[in-house]
Design an enzyme around this catalytic site. Structure first.
Site, short mmCIF file in Angstrom:
data_model
loop_
_atom_site.label_atom_id
_atom_site.label_comp_id
_atom_site.label_asym_id
_atom_site.label_seq_id
_atom_site.Cartn_x
_atom_site.Cartn_y
_atom_site.Cartn_z
N ASP A 44 58.62 5.60 38.10
CA ASP A 44 59.74 5.45 39.04
C ASP A 44 59.24 5.04 40.41
OD1 ASP A 44 62.02 8.06 37.91
OD2 ASP A 44 61.37 6.18 37.04
N ALA A 45 58.12 5.65 40.81
CA ALA A 45 57.60 5.39 42.15
C ALA A 45 57.20 3.93 42.30
CB ALA A 45 56.42 6.30 42.43
N ASP A 48 60.24 1.71 42.44
CA ASP A 48 60.87 1.77 43.76
C ASP A 48 60.07 1.00 44.79
OD1 ASP A 48 62.73 3.33 42.62
OD2 ASP A 48 61.82 5.23 43.24
N SER A 93 59.87 20.51 18.71
CA SER A 93 58.67 19.74 18.90
C SER A 93 57.48 20.61 18.45
CB SER A 93 58.68 19.26 20.35
OG SER A 93 57.66 19.72 21.05
N LEU A 94 56.27 20.18 18.67
CA LEU A 94 55.11 20.91 18.14
C LEU A 94 54.15 21.28 19.26
CD1 LEU A 94 54.27 18.66 15.05
CD2 LEU A 94 55.18 20.99 14.98
N GLU A 127 49.09 17.19 7.07
CA GLU A 127 49.63 15.84 6.86
C GLU A 127 49.49 15.06 8.15
OE1 GLU A 127 53.29 17.98 6.40
OE2 GLU A 127 54.35 16.51 7.64
N LYS A 129 50.20 13.11 11.53
CA LYS A 129 51.25 13.14 12.55
C LYS A 129 51.57 11.68 12.86
CE LYS A 129 52.46 15.28 16.92
NZ LYS A 129 53.04 14.14 17.61
N ASP A 131 53.08 8.46 14.55
CA ASP A 131 53.40 8.13 15.94
C ASP A 131 54.63 7.24 15.97
OD1 ASP A 131 53.22 8.12 18.62
OD2 ASP A 131 51.43 6.87 18.75
N ARG A 150 66.44 12.54 18.13
CA ARG A 150 66.16 13.89 18.59
C ARG A 150 66.84 14.21 19.92
NH1 ARG A 150 61.67 17.80 20.12
NH2 ARG A 150 61.60 16.98 22.18
N GLU A 185 60.11 10.80 10.53
CA GLU A 185 59.69 9.91 11.60
C GLU A 185 60.00 8.46 11.24
OE1 GLU A 185 58.52 11.83 13.93
OE2 GLU A 185 57.38 10.61 15.35
N TYR A 237 59.50 14.65 6.61
CA TYR A 237 58.53 15.74 6.63
C TYR A 237 59.16 17.11 6.91
CZ TYR A 237 58.69 14.36 11.57
OH TYR A 237 59.11 14.00 12.81
N LYS A 325 45.57 17.11 17.49
CA LYS A 325 45.57 15.73 17.98
C LYS A 325 44.18 15.10 17.84
CE LYS A 325 48.86 14.33 19.93
NZ LYS A 325 49.72 14.58 21.07
N CYS A 430 52.36 15.71 55.83
CA CYS A 430 53.17 15.09 54.79
C CYS A 430 53.33 13.60 55.10
CB CYS A 430 54.54 15.76 54.73
SG CYS A 430 55.69 14.90 53.64
N CYS A 433 57.27 12.89 55.90
CA CYS A 433 58.04 13.38 57.04
C CYS A 433 57.15 13.83 58.19
CB CYS A 433 58.99 14.51 56.63
SG CYS A 433 58.15 16.06 56.26
N CYS A 448 54.08 20.21 51.64
CA CYS A 448 54.77 19.86 52.88
C CYS A 448 55.61 21.05 53.31
CB CYS A 448 55.66 18.64 52.61
SG CYS A 448 56.93 18.39 53.85
N CYS A 454 62.45 17.14 54.89
CA CYS A 454 61.56 16.12 54.33
C CYS A 454 62.36 15.25 53.35
CB CYS A 454 60.40 16.79 53.59
SG CYS A 454 59.35 15.60 52.74
S1 IVH Z 1 57.14 18.63 12.04
C1 IVH Z 1 59.86 22.00 13.34
N1 IVH Z 1 55.59 16.79 11.00
O1 IVH Z 1 55.81 14.98 16.30
C2 IVH Z 1 58.82 20.97 13.01
N2 IVH Z 1 56.50 16.39 13.15
O2 IVH Z 1 55.01 16.33 18.72
C3 IVH Z 1 59.09 19.67 13.60
N3 IVH Z 1 55.91 14.21 14.08
O3 IVH Z 1 59.03 15.93 17.26
C4 IVH Z 1 58.14 18.61 13.46
N4 IVH Z 1 54.71 13.51 12.39
O4 IVH Z 1 58.73 13.69 16.00
C5 IVH Z 1 56.33 17.15 12.06
N5 IVH Z 1 54.25 15.22 9.95
C6 IVH Z 1 54.99 15.59 10.98
C7 IVH Z 1 55.15 14.75 12.10
C8 IVH Z 1 55.91 15.19 13.17
C9 IVH Z 1 55.19 13.20 13.59
C10 IVH Z 1 56.55 14.19 15.40
C11 IVH Z 1 57.96 14.72 15.47
C12 IVH Z 1 57.90 15.87 16.46
C13 IVH Z 1 56.69 15.49 17.25
C14 IVH Z 1 56.10 16.70 17.96
#
Ligand code: IVH
Length: 707
Positions: A44-45, A48, A93-94, A127, A129, A131, A150, A185, A237, A325, A430, A433, A448, A454
């Site tokens: 955003d900065a 702008d 989310s995770l 399994e 993850k 993207d 979501r 996903e 999943y 990760k 700051c 200001c 600040c 400000c």
């Molecule tokens: S399980 C309640 N499994 O990662 C469990 N998520 O960083 C909900 N994602 O919002 C998620 N691969 O969009 C699950 N094998 C996988 C996944 C996965 C990608 C995404 C998903 C989640 C995000 C969290």
């Protein structure tokens, strides 16, 4: 080094024409990236700053103003977006893990929660993850009836028409439960991504930065015919609402989803030990480059669904799953400048301006520098980081991104440091200001001291106020707030609610403003009116008080119920000896840091007056009590003591809280119920003295049975 921008004063007419063209292109692309493709490519900065530069050049050379000038555009989200869908079961989310030790700790914490020993069997699934972006598909009687993104987890966008065009997704499921919400996903293959970008290029369109942005942009097209031409894929999943269970285990449920005709990931594997999990992680990591689609880690889930149910959720993440990760991606580039941004709470945040460099498929031109210690090469305790190397303008620096987080600087190459580079002098004033910027003992951050005078703090507070989790006023986003603030139309949140009285008619009217018309002005006034009725937790969150985020706001709202009760309690808590203070920090999840911040904000005269003005325009809705219909312990304060056999302490607490009880660690006159296991000591004696009801663990289970 990247091309340096010339000062506006130094531009010739020819330079200015070229520069206006360049800015129009960048800003147009940024608008598209932000509004159409859901993939902001500028902060955003930075947006702008470029917009301001454009306006400065236009005012110096009015004759050069382009027909498609960016200053004629308001960056509002298209009004006719997608309909909203409230998820019957939140999309979670995770939590993230970054190394092997985190996984062993995860296994330990699951065992502890379930009361399992190290020798008890406990299986997980592992399994990839994926993207991409998550999608929830609702099938009723075997037919796809709704697809939703979501969104913020509670409310997503209805993209059913688009989802129907994804060939991976069956429109009908065979032998499915009457109601099933399949979650998974949406992603794009590398090959399809390359094709799509080639087509975009041929059409003169801007290429997508990576497959995930391409998938998100494609799914969120308002015209399903466009989505149809985009080769999206889907892996299932997880699931949301179900009319009948799918299986007893996670792995069984995945098999069932496969049998129903959904795509599930072939690398999903059941693992009996943490060592197995880490082995599978390595195997998936080895295949990463040849899978043909992007993955950014491995997700582990407790296999037994009965255990999953016992483990339940924290505010936004399950206790039974974690994402391991892959290591962050790295790149080297030049640090061209250090800018200071002033946030909502006055924090001065240093930002590195970098020569743009691609890190893991995304072009990075800014990175956070955290605070002055970080720049100087030491941590909060004075210990050296990066071997004590400081960061200077002109340095050759290593940048990394871990997942979605803002890029950071990992290292500096001193052999490339220019002789002229000087240590960075962190400002003590700051930059917005001019007020003194103070660093309090124990605080890593310099702030600040200007408060509401400000402009940066005031604008950031307003942006926070209208943000999605706060007032979320349609048509009033960060960009509009900035505009209104710089014109003096809105200086504090209360002003939003008098906007119509001041600018709904008369000489200076919103509808006559650049970028607004009769309809859009009326829509904005209506949208503002609609938010006069506001849930208590949103109001508390919207105030932008330091340390009071969404979760804390919700806890406060649920504890106090009404705005009046909340304010009365916070005022009374000003006396640290008072019962009000004790009960404020007695709320589970609220400690003295949060409480101090809250109490001192409310005691600041100017800030308090501003809050009172705001509330006078609102109709605050009392807090939604937790869903505890029929709960025999709703609203009661419960203490657990002694040893428990049928559940762990953490589980007992989480369960009681789900049923609307408040769980406290100590017995007082406010306690309603003591659950005492064998070996209970002084707490039981005290409860007896106070005449408080005492039951044992079995008594507790009898009490909550069926609730
Ligand atoms: S399980 C309640 N499994 O990662 C469990 N998520 O960083 C909900 N994602 O919002 C998620 N691969 O969009 C699950 N094998 C996988 C996944 C996965 C990608 C995404 C998903 C989640 C995000 C969290």
């Amino acid at each position: 080094m990247a091309q340096q921008e010339m000062a506006v004063e130094a531009l010739s007419e020819d330079d200015a024409r070229k520069e206006l063209e360049r800015l129009a292109l960048i800003l147009d692309a940024a608008n598209t990236a932000y509004h159409r493709d859901d993939a902001p490519d500028l902060t955003d900065a930075e947006y702008d700053r470029l917009k301001r530069r454009n306006a400065e050049i236009e005012s110096r050379f009015p004759g050069l103003k382009r027909d498609d000038s960016p200053s004629e555009r308001v960056g509002a989200t298209p009004a006719e977006g997608f309909a909203k869908v409230r998820h019957e079961i939140r999309m979670m989310s995770l939590n993230n893990a970054f190394d092997d030790q985190d996984i062993l700790s995860f296994d330990q914490s699951v065992r502890r929660y379930l009361g399992l020993s190290d020798d008890d069997p406990l299986a997980y699934t592992a399994e990839p993850k994926i993207d991409g972006l998550s999608l929830s598909l609702r099938y009723e009687n075997g037919t796809l009836v709704q697809a939703a993104t979501r969104g913020d987890g509670a409310v997503g966008e209805n993209v059913t028409a688009n989802a129907r065009t994804i060939t991976d997704l069956p429109i009908e499921l065979k032998n499915a439960p009457d109601v099933i919400e399949v979650r998974g996903e949406v992603y794009m293959n590398h090959a399809d991504f390359a094709d799509l970008n080639a087509r975009q290029g041929a059409r003169g369109g801007k290429p997508f930065a990576n497959p995930r942005n391409a998938a998100a942009g494609s799914l969120r097209q308002l015209d399903p015919n466009i989505t149809k031409d985009r080769p999206l894929k889907f892996f299932a999943y997880s699931w949301g609402a179900l009319s009948a269970p799918l299986a007893e285990t996670q792995s069984g449920a995945i098999d069932r989803l496969t049998a129903l005709g959904l795509q599930t990931n072939p690398l999903t594997q059941r693992c009996d030990t943490p060592e197995d999990m880490l082995f599978h992680y390595r195997k998936i990591e080895e295949q990463r480059a040849t899978l043909g689609y992007d993955i950014d880690g491995v997700v582990y889930k407790v296999d037994d669904l009965a255990y999953q149910a016992r483990l339940g959720f924290r505010s936004t993440t399950p206790r039974w799953a974690i994402a391991h990760k892959f290591p962050a991606e790295l790149a080297w580039t030049w640090l061209e400048a250090i800018d200071i941004q002033v946030g909502r709470t006055g924090a001065l945040s240093p930002v590195a301006r970098l020569t743009p460099v691609t890190v893991g498929g995304v072009v990075v031109s800014n990175a956070t520098l955290h605070n002055e210690d970080y720049i100087a090469g030491r941590d909060a305790n004075g210990a050296p980081i990066r071997d004590g190397k400081d960061i200077r303008v002109g340095d050759w620096v290593q940048v990394y991104r871990a997942g979605d987080v803002i890029p950071k600087i990992a290292d500096v190459d001193l052999s490339k440091r220019p002789a002229s580079a000087t240590p960075y002098a962190f400002p003590h004033e700051c930059p917005e200001c001019g007020s003194e910027a103070i660093r309090e003992a124990g605080d890593a951050v310099r702030r600040c001291s200007g408060g509401l005078i400000c402009p940066a703090q005031a604008v950031e507070k307003l942006k926070h106020f209208v943000s999605r989790a706060a007032f979320d006023i349609e048509g009033l986003g960060a960009k509009q707030v900035e505009q209104f603030y710089s014109d003096g139309w809105i200086t504090e949140p209360a002003d939003i609610f008098t906007l119509k009285d001041r600018y709904g008619s008369g000489v200076k009217q919103l509808r006559n403003r650049e970028g607004w018309g009769e309809k859009s002005a009326q829509n904005l006034f209506d949208a503002i009116d609609e938010k006069r009725g506001i849930p208590l937790e949103r109001l508390i969150f919207s105030l932008g008080i330091r340390h009071v985020g969404e979760v804390v706001a919700k806890l406060l709202a649920r504890s106090y119920g009404t705005w009046d009760a909340f304010v009365t309690a916070v005022d009374a808590a000003h006396d640290p000896e008072s019962d009000a203070w004790d009960s404020l920090i007695g709320i589970d999840g609220i400690g003295s840091v949060v409480a101090t911040s809250l109490v001192s904000s409310f005691a600041q005269e100017a800030e308090r007056a501003s809050i009172d003005r705001l509330v006078s325009h609102l109709d605050v809705q009392d807090a939604e009590r937790p869903q505890t219909d029929g709960s025999p312990v709703a609203g009661k304060t419960v203490v657990f003591t002694g040893s428990l056999e049928r559940m762990t302490r953490a589980e007992a607490k989480a369960r009681a809280e789900r049923l609307g009880a408040k769980v406290s660690g100590s017995v007082s006159s406010r306690t309603d119920l003591l659950v005492a296991g064998p070996g209970a000591g002084s707490k039981e004696t005290k409860a007896r003295d106070l005449g408080i009801e005492i039951i044992d663990e079995d008594g507790w289970f009898d009490l909550i049975e069926g609730a």
